[in-house]
Every structure is written in C-alpha cells, then in structure tokens.
Scaffold this motif. Sequence first.
Motif, mmCIF file in Angstrom:
data_model
loop_
_atom_site.group_PDB
_atom_site.id
_atom_site.type_symbol
_atom_site.label_atom_id
_atom_site.label_comp_id
_atom_site.label_asym_id
_atom_site.label_seq_id
_atom_site.Cartn_x
_atom_site.Cartn_y
_atom_site.Cartn_z
ATOM 1 N N GLU A 197 0.746 -1.288 -0.011
ATOM 2 C CA GLU A 197 0.060 0.083 -0.016
ATOM 3 C C GLU A 197 0.918 1.282 -0.028
ATOM 4 O O GLU A 197 0.474 2.150 -0.776
ATOM 5 C CB GLU A 197 -0.924 0.050 1.193
ATOM 6 C CG GLU A 197 -1.819 1.019 1.044
ATOM 7 C CD GLU A 197 -3.049 1.075 2.210
ATOM 8 O OE1 GLU A 197 -3.800 1.810 2.218
ATOM 9 O OE2 GLU A 197 -2.842 0.038 3.042
ATOM 10 N N ALA A 198 2.027 1.068 0.795
ATOM 11 C CA ALA A 198 2.971 2.409 0.984
ATOM 12 C C ALA A 198 3.440 2.680 -0.461
ATOM 13 O O ALA A 198 3.673 3.745 -0.929
ATOM 14 C CB ALA A 198 3.966 2.257 1.771
ATOM 15 N N LYS A 199 3.787 1.633 -1.370
ATOM 16 C CA LYS A 199 4.531 1.932 -2.642
ATOM 17 C C LYS A 199 3.622 1.998 -3.860
ATOM 18 O O LYS A 199 3.969 2.135 -4.925
ATOM 19 C CB LYS A 199 5.353 0.792 -2.812
ATOM 20 C CG LYS A 199 6.577 0.612 -2.005
ATOM 21 C CD LYS A 199 7.501 -0.364 -1.925
ATOM 22 C CE LYS A 199 8.822 -0.240 -1.187
ATOM 23 N NZ LYS A 199 9.626 -1.417 -0.936
ATOM 24 N N LEU A 200 1.985 1.980 -3.548
ATOM 25 C CA LEU A 200 1.223 2.037 -4.757
ATOM 26 C C LEU A 200 1.031 3.751 -4.859
ATOM 27 O O LEU A 200 -0.206 4.023 -4.278
ATOM 28 C CB LEU A 200 -0.073 1.350 -4.308
ATOM 29 C CG LEU A 200 -1.274 1.197 -5.362
ATOM 30 C CD1 LEU A 200 -0.614 0.875 -6.613
ATOM 31 C CD2 LEU A 200 -2.246 0.410 -4.794
ATOM 32 N N THR A 201 1.968 4.165 -5.314
ATOM 33 C CA THR A 201 1.633 5.656 -5.297
ATOM 34 C C THR A 201 1.246 6.220 -6.633
ATOM 35 O O THR A 201 1.225 5.360 -7.636
ATOM 36 C CB THR A 201 3.351 6.294 -5.357
ATOM 37 O OG1 THR A 201 3.903 5.666 -6.114
ATOM 38 C CG2 THR A 201 3.829 5.999 -3.860
ATOM 39 N N PRO A 202 0.977 7.402 -6.945
ATOM 40 C CA PRO A 202 0.102 7.705 -7.989
ATOM 41 C C PRO A 202 0.822 7.722 -9.367
ATOM 42 O O PRO A 202 0.391 7.758 -10.535
ATOM 43 C CB PRO A 202 -0.153 9.323 -7.891
ATOM 44 C CG PRO A 202 -0.269 9.451 -6.387
ATOM 45 C CD PRO A 202 0.849 8.365 -5.798
#
Length: 398
Positions: free
Chosen positions: A121-126
């Motif tokens: 979740e932390a690395k699922l950036t825009p």
Amino acid sequence: MAQINASVYDAEPIPEAAREEIAALLASGDLFRYTAASDAPVSRLEAEFAQFIGARYALAVSSCSGALFLSLKALGVGPGDKVLIPAFTFAAVPSAVVHAEAQPVLVEVGTDFRIDMADFEAKLTPDVKAIIISHMRGQTSDMDAIMALAEARGVPVIEDAAHSLGTTWGGRNIGTIARIGCFSFQSYKLMNGGEGGMMITDDPDIIARAVIMSGAYEHNWKKHPVLHESFARWQNRLPLYNMRMSNLSAAVVRPQIAEVPRRVRDGRANHDHVAGLLNASPWLEVPPPLAPERRAPDSIQFNLLGFSDSETRAFMEASARMGVAVQVFGMSADNARAFWNWKFIGETPDLPKTRAMLMRACDARLPARLTRAECDQIAAVFLAAAEEVKGPVAAYGT
C-alpha cells in the motif's frame, strides 16, 4: 537412510493423445500457427484453455515471460513507468518489466512467502502504472486486498500465475481475478510444453493489442476470435515482437489440459502430507495457506527456524548427502529468485523482510506423480537433516 526411489526432476510423459497429432505435423511440416485458414493446433489450444480457465480470450505465446511483456505493452506501459512487483519472484518478472522499458518497484514479502500488504500500500503511489502479482511457487497473496487497493487507485493488475495453474482463490481460478493472467508451460510447470506460455483476459482491446504485437502481421489477426474492430483500430500502429507459439508446442500441451485436475489433486495431497510431517519438527515450518486459497502445488517451501547461516548451509549439505536436493533461495550462488542478484534493474532497495526470509526459505520439488512412500522418504530426509544440524527433537526445549 534408504535412497529416494524417483528423481523429483523427471517430468510426466506426454499423453498418448498428443502423439498422433505430432506425427501428422511432422509429416506435413506445417508448424506455423497461421498457415491454416482455421483450426490450427495453437488456435484450438487457445480456445480450450480459455474455456478451461474461465476467460473470454487466450493468446498462446513463446513463454510466460513473453506473456508478461505483452501484457505490459498492451496496457500501454512504457519508458520510465513504474511497475510494482513482489521482491520474491523469478528474475523473468523484473526482466519483463525492463524489456518494456519500465522500472520495477520491489515490494517486501514476508515469511509466509506472500506480499507484505503494508509495504504494498505504501508503494502504490500515483505514479505506478501497473502491478504484477507473482503467485511465486504457487503461494497466493491476499488478492482481495490487492484488488481493492488497485481498483480504488485505477491501476491495472497482471497475475503472474506461472506456478499457479489449478489454484483457486475464493472459488475463482487464479489468473482470472486481475485484468490479465499469464501462465507458463515450461518443463517444471503443471502443463509441460518444454517452453511456452499463455495470456488470458476478458478485455477485447487488450487481447487485440497483444495478438498483433505477438506477431500477427498483416491480417493474420483475422484468425483470432476477437471483435475485429478491436484489431482494425491497431493495424500497423504497433510493433511486432514475434512471440508466437508453434503448432508443435500446442500439440504437446493441449492433451495435458485434461490431466490438470488429477495433477492438482495428487500434487495437493503430496504437499499437504509432507507439510504435516515437516511441521511436527520444531526446526521446520510450512506456512499455511490463506483462508480463500486452495493451492495446486508441485513443490514445497518451508522455513528453517532458529538456524544460523552456517547451520543453514549444513542443512543443505546434509539433505543432499541423504539424497534430496534442497535450495535455500538466498544461500544458493547467483539464485535467480534472490532480488540482490537482479543487477540489471539498477540499484535495489533495502528489503530486510524479504532478505531475511530468503536466507532461511527452503525450496524442493514435490511433483504430483510421487507416491506416498516417496513423499515419506523426502520428508524423512529433511527431518533427519534438521536433527543432524540442531540435535534430536527430544532435546528441544529441555
């Protein structure tokens, strides 16, 4: 200890049903999938596989790596785009991302061999353009949570199901949950074509783009049962990467579809039997499946508990001496599943959870064709090797 009776690396024989078609192909020399006007072996394999797995469209290609690459290109992934992948996977996965000129972003994996959802979740950036979920060695990550996060952020997901044909998640076939699913027919997979792969999707535009890029030059795409307006939109607008499957490979693979249920049943029984034996040791741990997951394994992975580096090496050596080869992913030289060996992706991040897991995670073949006695022999080797290194189980905790 008695020698193991069967090699875990021997493949099952190709079904007799393939031989007549192979002989006819060899006699005719017609090995190219697009020579026939219709009903070529590759086309039949695609139709039968799509029906078996529960997808609208299937595209047979030269490898699962090729299927992953074509999936990324069909989604419009290009130079510099970020693609999330698990840090525990085979080198072919980041290689497919690099082949698409994109940048792999590695996500932590825990001791249960599944994606660390907090890190995901932390690395699922825009700026993430796509996600590849590798069901590595058939271990399914939390697909409900993954798909919810991806769909909320509008990021397409590709399932790398190379190791997971026959596995289900909540009753659905793995490979059909995300936008695209990719499978392998390499020799050590559930269906053995020597090489080969399959891409599946329900999206006509994605399959049209992939078909053309796979090498359907000129109007060969008309031999695929897809809405032709989807193809016409991309005629001469896409490069041809020539990743087609040959008719000979398809003839080898097709009869094995009927073998999948038996291989899944027997492989699961072998795995679960050996897992129960190993989990009785204080030194060995086979993580349980997640609740919605019903696996189709042809290998077994387990963790060494409380082992030092030297003890881990001693365990590998003892197992080999007793007749069963086992690899510890992080301890095997130049292992293609250890992320720090992927020098081609540039600088790799610090991934302490994945690194620690790989340094103690064991991997052994456990094909469906093994008998119960052979499974018992394999488990006995691992148990004996652990006791040789750590001492008798009876002394544990005293």
